[in-house]
Design a protein around this motif. Structure first.
Motif, PDB file in Angstrom:
ATOM      1  N   LYS A   1       2.717   1.946   5.285  1.00 55.00           N
ATOM      2  CA  LYS A   1       1.621   2.357   4.534  1.00 55.00           C
ATOM      3  C   LYS A   1       1.742   3.714   3.646  1.00 55.00           C
ATOM      4  N   LEU A   2       2.925   4.261   3.860  1.00 46.23           N
ATOM      5  CA  LEU A   2       3.082   5.611   3.227  1.00 46.23           C
ATOM      6  C   LEU A   2       3.698   5.425   1.754  1.00 46.23           C
ATOM      7  N   PRO A   3       3.239   6.290   0.758  1.00 44.61           N
ATOM      8  CA  PRO A   3       3.692   6.034  -0.662  1.00 44.61           C
ATOM      9  C   PRO A   3       5.037   6.634  -0.672  1.00 44.61           C
ATOM     10  N   GLY A   4       5.878   6.049  -1.791  1.00 42.98           N
ATOM     11  CA  GLY A   4       7.213   6.408  -1.716  1.00 42.98           C
ATOM     12  C   GLY A   4       7.648   7.776  -1.896  1.00 42.98           C
ATOM     13  N   ASP A   5       6.867   8.748  -2.522  1.00 39.36           N
ATOM     14  CA  ASP A   5       7.076   9.886  -2.821  1.00 39.36           C
ATOM     15  C   ASP A   5       6.994  10.741  -1.686  1.00 39.36           C
ATOM     16  N   VAL A   6       6.216  10.255  -0.492  1.00 36.55           N
ATOM     17  CA  VAL A   6       6.081  10.972   0.592  1.00 36.55           C
ATOM     18  C   VAL A   6       7.303  10.734   1.476  1.00 36.55           C
ATOM     19  N   ILE A   7       7.532   9.212   1.728  1.00 31.47           N
ATOM     20  CA  ILE A   7       8.799   8.875   2.340  1.00 31.47           C
ATOM     21  C   ILE A   7       9.973   9.624   1.779  1.00 31.47           C
ATOM     22  N   ALA A   8      10.211   9.639   0.592  1.00 33.59           N
ATOM     23  CA  ALA A   8      11.309  10.642   0.168  1.00 33.59           C
ATOM     24  C   ALA A   8      11.378  11.904   0.188  1.00 33.59           C
ATOM     25  N   SER A   9      10.430  12.343   0.714  1.00 31.67           N
ATOM     26  CA  SER A   9      10.327  13.785   0.860  1.00 31.67           C
ATOM     27  C   SER A   9      11.168  14.572   1.924  1.00 31.67           C
ATOM     28  N   ARG A  10      11.466  15.822   1.632  1.00 32.94           N
ATOM     29  CA  ARG A  10      12.352  16.521   2.620  1.00 32.94           C
ATOM     30  C   ARG A  10      11.737  16.513   3.869  1.00 32.94           C
ATOM     31  N   ASP A  11      10.618  16.650   4.107  1.00 26.38           N
ATOM     32  CA  ASP A  11       9.865  16.825   5.425  1.00 26.38           C
ATOM     33  C   ASP A  11      10.101  15.434   6.391  1.00 26.38           C
ATOM     34  N   LEU A  12       9.539  14.542   5.646  1.00 22.57           N
ATOM     35  CA  LEU A  12       9.619  13.077   6.373  1.00 22.57           C
ATOM     36  C   LEU A  12      10.895  12.760   6.648  1.00 22.57           C
ATOM     37  N   GLN A  13      11.902  12.942   5.756  1.00 16.25           N
ATOM     38  CA  GLN A  13      13.282  12.601   6.117  1.00 16.25           C
ATOM     39  C   GLN A  13      13.844  13.289   7.238  1.00 16.25           C
ATOM     40  N   PHE A  14      13.373  14.381   7.278  1.00 17.98           N
ATOM     41  CA  PHE A  14      13.854  15.337   8.177  1.00 17.98           C
ATOM     42  C   PHE A  14      13.309  14.817   9.892  1.00 17.98           C
ATOM     43  N   ALA A  15      11.936  14.464   9.720  1.00 18.61           N
ATOM     44  CA  ALA A  15      11.389  14.267  10.885  1.00 18.61           C
ATOM     45  C   ALA A  15      11.852  12.500  11.519  1.00 18.61           C
ATOM     46  N   MET A  16      12.302  11.842  10.359  1.00 13.87           N
ATOM     47  CA  MET A  16      12.770  10.277  10.526  1.00 13.87           C
ATOM     48  C   MET A  16      14.277  10.591  11.320  1.00 13.87           C
ATOM     49  N   ASP A  17      14.921  11.707  10.781  1.00 14.06           N
ATOM     50  CA  ASP A  17      16.250  12.019  11.270  1.00 14.06           C
ATOM     51  C   ASP A  17      16.042  12.306  12.720  1.00 14.06           C
ATOM     52  N   VAL A  18      15.024  13.022  13.239  1.00 12.49           N
ATOM     53  CA  VAL A  18      14.919  13.518  14.488  1.00 12.49           C
ATOM     54  C   VAL A  18      14.500  12.310  15.298  1.00 12.49           C
ATOM     55  N   PHE A  19      13.912  11.515  14.829  1.00 14.82           N
ATOM     56  CA  PHE A  19      13.208  10.420  15.508  1.00 14.82           C
ATOM     57  C   PHE A  19      14.396   9.457  15.811  1.00 14.82           C
ATOM     58  N   ALA A  20      15.448   9.352  14.882  1.00 15.32           N
ATOM     59  CA  ALA A  20      16.699   8.434  15.118  1.00 15.32           C
ATOM     60  C   ALA A  20      17.411   9.037  16.053  1.00 15.32           C
ATOM     61  N   THR A  21      17.411  10.323  16.354  1.00 13.58           N
ATOM     62  CA  THR A  21      18.330  11.075  17.337  1.00 13.58           C
ATOM     63  C   THR A  21      17.888  10.844  18.617  1.00 13.58           C
ATOM     64  N   VAL A  22      16.396  10.834  18.754  1.00 14.52           N
ATOM     65  CA  VAL A  22      15.772  10.300  20.153  1.00 14.52           C
ATOM     66  C   VAL A  22      16.146   9.030  20.423  1.00 14.52           C
ATOM     67  N   ASN A  23      15.936   8.163  19.480  1.00 16.71           N
ATOM     68  CA  ASN A  23      16.281   6.508  19.840  1.00 16.71           C
ATOM     69  C   ASN A  23      17.607   6.408  20.263  1.00 16.71           C
ATOM     70  N   ASP A  24      18.654   7.286  19.582  1.00 14.54           N
ATOM     71  CA  ASP A  24      20.082   6.975  19.872  1.00 14.54           C
ATOM     72  C   ASP A  24      20.480   8.078  21.083  1.00 14.54           C
ATOM     73  N   ASN A  25      19.475   8.734  21.513  1.00 13.93           N
ATOM     74  CA  ASN A  25      19.829   9.473  22.745  1.00 13.93           C
ATOM     75  C   ASN A  25      20.925  10.510  22.184  1.00 13.93           C
ATOM     76  N   ASN A  26      20.856  10.909  21.042  1.00 14.87           N
ATOM     77  CA  ASN A  26      21.849  11.875  20.494  1.00 14.87           C
ATOM     78  C   ASN A  26      21.422  13.311  20.718  1.00 14.87           C
ATOM     79  N   TYR A  27      21.395  13.809  21.889  1.00 16.51           N
ATOM     80  CA  TYR A  27      21.148  15.003  22.182  1.00 16.51           C
ATOM     81  C   TYR A  27      21.738  16.311  21.461  1.00 16.51           C
ATOM     82  N   ILE A  28      22.715  16.237  21.280  1.00 16.77           N
ATOM     83  CA  ILE A  28      23.601  17.124  20.671  1.00 16.77           C
ATOM     84  C   ILE A  28      23.059  17.208  19.142  1.00 16.77           C
ATOM     85  N   LYS A  29      22.831  16.365  18.573  1.00 21.90           N
ATOM     86  CA  LYS A  29      22.220  16.365  17.266  1.00 21.90           C
ATOM     87  C   LYS A  29      20.640  16.924  17.100  1.00 21.90           C
ATOM     88  N   TYR A  30      20.243  16.492  18.172  1.00 17.31           N
ATOM     89  CA  TYR A  30      18.720  16.776  18.575  1.00 17.31           C
ATOM     90  C   TYR A  30      18.592  18.205  18.309  1.00 17.31           C
TER      91      TYR A  30
END
Length: 261
Positions: free
Chosen positions: A188-217
């Motif tokens: 439901k988010l607009p494209g400009d928000v999804i492409a933003s640096r803040d949200l991309q960072f948050a999704m990167d963090v979310f991915a590390t949690v799902n991948d159990n990549n604690y080093i990257k976290y």
């Protein structure tokens, strides 16, 4: 004088007491100024002697972090009540000042949660309550963003929307249903928000949690803003527990089901 630094307290419902007295309801401009004062003169100056806080001899003293949080939250609720009394929120009126007020309240609650994370009394008595307050305020902010976009009025679009959408991701990423809810949230988010640096960072963090990549976290923590890092800090224990289980299994694969506490 004390009168000059007073801020209206929230007035709770009670028999014979009117919760909202019309003449005491502050204007939108006054509410914004009140929050400015809370942030600049209370939160940012919490190490200075303040006449609202007295020691055992009734002398002014610097407040404790717990007192600052309690004072701020009580007055912040009063600000919220005054907005609602004027038909702001809940599908009513909308203004940039309303959105900014909730944004600043959310930031403050995130920081309080972090700063007091090692305060045993706070953790036992208030941590859960503070989490609920934070979740509710962040939910309100996101609803205001949705409402503002539906109006199509450019002046109502917050320049901080991506920042707070990212906070939502960082708050919810450890929930059991996070994957499903996150997919619906992003759709439901607009494209400009999804492409933003803040949200991309948050999704990167979310991915590390799902991948159990604690080093990257923990590497990402170093790249985070202060408020983002405060939210990531709340997950440190669970990330470390997961890391220890992974390490334990790596060295003892036959004992991979061992419980770590």
């Amino acid at each position: 004088t004390l009168r000059d630094v007073c801020i209206k307290r929230i007035k709770r419902s009670a028999a014979g007491i009117e919760v909202q007295v019309p003449r005491l309801v502050r204007t939108p401009a006054a509410l914004v100024r009140t929050l400015d004062y809370l942030v600049e003169k209370i939160i940012d100056a919490d190490t200075k002697v303040d006449p609202r806080f007295l020691d055992a001899r009734r002398r002014p003293r610097a407040p404790t972090m717990s007192e600052v949080r309690a004072y701020f939250w009580d007055r912040a609720r009063g600000i919220s009540n005054d907005w609602m009394a004027q038909n702001f929120q809940g599908g009513g009126r909308l203004s940039p000042g309303l959105i900014e007020s909730y944004e600043r309240i959310v930031r403050a609650l995130i920081i309080f949660n972090y700063e007091m994370s090692e305060d045993e009394e706070f953790v036992i008595a208030f941590r859960t309550t503070n989490e609920e307050q934070l979740n509710n305020c962040l939910k309100t902010v996101c609803e205001l963003y949705d409402y503002a976009r539906r109006t199509g009025v450019p002046e109502l679009q917050s320049p901080h929307e991506a920042e707070f959408r990212a906070y939502h991701v960082l708050m919810q990423m450890m929930d059991n249903s996070a994957k499903v809810e996150m997919a619906a949230f992003l759709r439901k988010l607009p494209g400009d928000v999804i492409a933003s640096r803040d949200l991309q960072f948050a999704m990167d963090v979310f991915a590390t949690v799902n991948d159990n990549n604690y080093i990257k976290y923990f590497r990402l923590v170093k790249r985070a803003t202060y408020v983002q890092a405060c939210l990531m800090h709340r997950h440190f224990v669970r990330v470390r527990q997961s890391a220890l289980k992974t390490i334990n299994y790596s060295f003892n694969p036959s004992n991979g089901s061992a419980t770590l506490s």
